[in-house]
Write an enzyme that holds these catalytic residues in place. Sequence first.
Site, PDB file in Angstrom:
ATOM      1  N   LYS A 127      11.615   4.370  -9.974  1.00 35.81           N
ATOM      2  CA  LYS A 127      12.261   5.210  -8.953  1.00 35.81           C
ATOM      3  C   LYS A 127      13.773   5.059  -9.003  1.00 35.81           C
ATOM      4  O   LYS A 127      14.505   6.035  -8.917  1.00 35.81           O
ATOM      5  CB  LYS A 127      11.756   4.842  -7.548  1.00 35.81           C
ATOM      6  CG  LYS A 127      10.355   5.355  -7.277  1.00 35.81           C
ATOM      7  CD  LYS A 127      10.003   5.214  -5.812  1.00 35.81           C
ATOM      8  CE  LYS A 127       8.525   5.448  -5.585  1.00 35.81           C
ATOM      9  NZ  LYS A 127       8.074   5.049  -4.270  1.00 35.81           N
ATOM     10  N   LYS A 210       0.591   9.934 -14.058  1.00 39.21           N
ATOM     11  CA  LYS A 210      -0.298   9.942 -12.878  1.00 39.21           C
ATOM     12  C   LYS A 210       0.066  11.119 -11.961  1.00 39.21           C
ATOM     13  O   LYS A 210       1.232  11.539 -11.912  1.00 39.21           O
ATOM     14  CB  LYS A 210      -0.216   8.613 -12.134  1.00 39.21           C
ATOM     15  CG  LYS A 210       1.067   8.399 -11.390  1.00 39.21           C
ATOM     16  CD  LYS A 210       0.988   7.261 -10.394  1.00 39.21           C
ATOM     17  CE  LYS A 210       2.324   7.203  -9.673  1.00 39.21           C
ATOM     18  NZ  LYS A 210       2.534   6.154  -8.758  1.00 39.21           N
ATOM     19  N   LYS A 213       3.377  12.927  -5.978  1.00 38.93           N
ATOM     20  CA  LYS A 213       4.169  13.932  -5.248  1.00 38.93           C
ATOM     21  C   LYS A 213       5.583  14.022  -5.806  1.00 38.93           C
ATOM     22  O   LYS A 213       6.290  14.978  -5.567  1.00 38.93           O
ATOM     23  CB  LYS A 213       4.164  13.644  -3.742  1.00 38.93           C
ATOM     24  CG  LYS A 213       4.539  12.241  -3.371  1.00 38.93           C
ATOM     25  CD  LYS A 213       3.899  11.833  -2.058  1.00 38.93           C
ATOM     26  CE  LYS A 213       3.933  10.315  -1.902  1.00 38.93           C
ATOM     27  NZ  LYS A 213       2.920   9.728  -1.113  1.00 38.93           N
TER      28      LYS A 213
HETATM   29  P1  TYM Z   1       1.093   5.675  -1.720  1.00 44.40           P
HETATM   30  O1  TYM Z   1       1.346   6.279  -0.385  1.00 44.40           O
HETATM   31  O2  TYM Z   1       2.012   6.023  -2.839  1.00 44.40           O
HETATM   32  O3  TYM Z   1      -0.357   6.023  -2.199  1.00 44.40           O
HETATM   33  C1  TYM Z   1      -1.497   5.777  -1.380  1.00 44.40           C
HETATM   34  C2  TYM Z   1      -2.654   5.324  -2.250  1.00 44.40           C
HETATM   35  O4  TYM Z   1      -2.971   6.325  -3.234  1.00 44.40           O
HETATM   36  C3  TYM Z   1      -3.075   5.720  -4.515  1.00 44.40           C
HETATM   37  N1  TYM Z   1      -2.672   6.689  -5.545  1.00 44.40           N
HETATM   38  C4  TYM Z   1      -3.404   6.998  -6.618  1.00 44.40           C
HETATM   39  N2  TYM Z   1      -4.608   6.586  -7.048  1.00 44.40           N
HETATM   40  C5  TYM Z   1      -5.094   7.126  -8.191  1.00 44.40           C
HETATM   41  N3  TYM Z   1      -4.440   8.074  -8.910  1.00 44.40           N
HETATM   42  C6  TYM Z   1      -3.229   8.533  -8.518  1.00 44.40           C
HETATM   43  N4  TYM Z   1      -2.601   9.453  -9.215  1.00 44.40           N
HETATM   44  C7  TYM Z   1      -2.667   7.990  -7.325  1.00 44.40           C
HETATM   45  N5  TYM Z   1      -1.509   8.221  -6.654  1.00 44.40           N
HETATM   46  C8  TYM Z   1      -1.529   7.411  -5.567  1.00 44.40           C
HETATM   47  C9  TYM Z   1      -2.117   4.532  -4.459  1.00 44.40           C
HETATM   48  O5  TYM Z   1      -2.430   3.575  -5.436  1.00 44.40           O
HETATM   49  C10 TYM Z   1      -2.333   4.045  -3.048  1.00 44.40           C
HETATM   50  O6  TYM Z   1      -3.434   3.165  -2.981  1.00 44.40           O
HETATM   51  N6  TYM Z   1       2.844   1.010  -1.519  1.00 44.40           N
HETATM   52  C11 TYM Z   1       1.753   1.860  -1.086  1.00 44.40           C
HETATM   53  C12 TYM Z   1       1.545   1.875   0.415  1.00 44.40           C
HETATM   54  C13 TYM Z   1       1.373   0.559   1.064  1.00 44.40           C
HETATM   55  C14 TYM Z   1       0.262  -0.308   0.944  1.00 44.40           C
HETATM   56  C15 TYM Z   1       0.516  -1.392   1.816  1.00 44.40           C
HETATM   57  C16 TYM Z   1      -0.921  -0.266   0.191  1.00 44.40           C
HETATM   58  C17 TYM Z   1       2.241  -0.028   1.962  1.00 44.40           C
HETATM   59  N7  TYM Z   1       1.706  -1.196   2.399  1.00 44.40           N
HETATM   60  C18 TYM Z   1      -0.387  -2.473   1.946  1.00 44.40           C
HETATM   61  C19 TYM Z   1      -1.802  -1.335   0.323  1.00 44.40           C
HETATM   62  C20 TYM Z   1      -1.541  -2.415   1.165  1.00 44.40           C
HETATM   63  C21 TYM Z   1       2.056   3.282  -1.530  1.00 44.40           C
HETATM   64  O7  TYM Z   1       3.185   3.651  -1.701  1.00 44.40           O
HETATM   65  O8  TYM Z   1       0.987   4.081  -1.602  1.00 44.40           O
END
Ligand code: TYM
Length: 348
Positions: A127, A210, A213
């Site tokens: 990023k 992957k 967004k």
């Molecule tokens: P975020 O909001 O980017 O994504 C939410 C969840 O979706 C999964 N994901 C995917 N899985 C498979 N294929 C894809 N293309 C794909 N894109 C997104 C992500 O792996 C995620 O599980 N850092 C985290 C949010 C967070 C979090 C936490 C997660 C904050 N605190 C504590 C677990 C525990 C995030 O940005 O997810």
Amino acid sequence: MAPMVNAAVTGPAKDRPRVLSGIQPTSGSFHLGNYLGAVRQWVDLQEQNDAFYMVVDLHAITVEQDPATLRENTRISVAQLLGAGLDPERCTLFVQSHVPEHAQLGWVMNCMTGFGEAARMTQFKDKSSKQGSDRTSVGLFTYPILQIADILLYQADAVPVGEDQRQHVELTRDLAERFNTRYAPTFTVPKPYILKETAKIFDLQDPTSKMSKSASSPKGLVSLLDEPKVSAKKFKSAVTDTDTVVSYDEENKAGVSNLLRIHSALSGQSIEQLVAHFEGKMYGALKTELAELFAEWVTPFQERTKSYLDDPAELDRVLGLGAEKAREVASETLATVYDRIGFLAPKR
Ligand code: TYM
């Protein structure tokens, strides 16, 4: 049979294994990668485990947000989680900023993480290299450390996420162990819960990246709140290859393999069954069937999401209850941590 995660051997005793996860409210609509990679597992795991799920609005402000949009997107995110099948009677559903202990434990964890260790996080590197260092906030740099606090506050045994979050959960394990060794056994050391089949859903236009967004073009992104017609078009124009045989080969047929994996996840049929089913048929047949399958799932999902959005009082009630339940656990962990570190207890 709904899955039950294995309880970790460290950390305080619990009645049931605990799971925790979070999702960002940044773009309003979740995408298919979010659902198949994470949220679907959240729904399954709420049956047998003590599950905590949150919308991570503190994480969202690591990049600039418009206040009204952030508020709106947070509600839309909660409604989608309910629409996907989270049940507030079975899990604790809350908004991260409603529980101040996240920021408080986040600071403690900042002070225990090496600068170099944080700098190795690939999500940050990706990023920040796109934005340039002056436009990258310090919050984005410490983003994974807040995530560590999110997980450790609840003494989670398992963290259901997609593959892109594995490194953050590994860092969480390191920090939990570091704290436990430096002070006293305090934290459960969590494991990532990542399903191989759906760990990484790829962009329909660029099947080597992957689905995300932040992709350069929205054409490869299936947004759950788009009209099913719009998504059908995206499935139908998905990039494949010049061959015509529907078969599974991640390396040489990345696009088709991605479509097969999505089909398999939505239909419950194995990849082998699907390959047999599409024998003698062209890629168009796979794309059309996938578009129909997705529409069948997403239409009632959208209806349920809309009904939650139409009832803001109910949404507030759910979130109020969720924050209360979350704080019970989070405040206990934070009090133990503050004591172990040597902070003077305030006299009440
Ligand atoms: P975020 O909001 O980017 O994504 C939410 C969840 O979706 C999964 N994901 C995917 N899985 C498979 N294929 C894809 N293309 C794909 N894109 C997104 C992500 O792996 C995620 O599980 N850092 C985290 C949010 C967070 C979090 C936490 C997660 C904050 N605190 C504590 C677990 C525990 C995030 O940005 O997810």
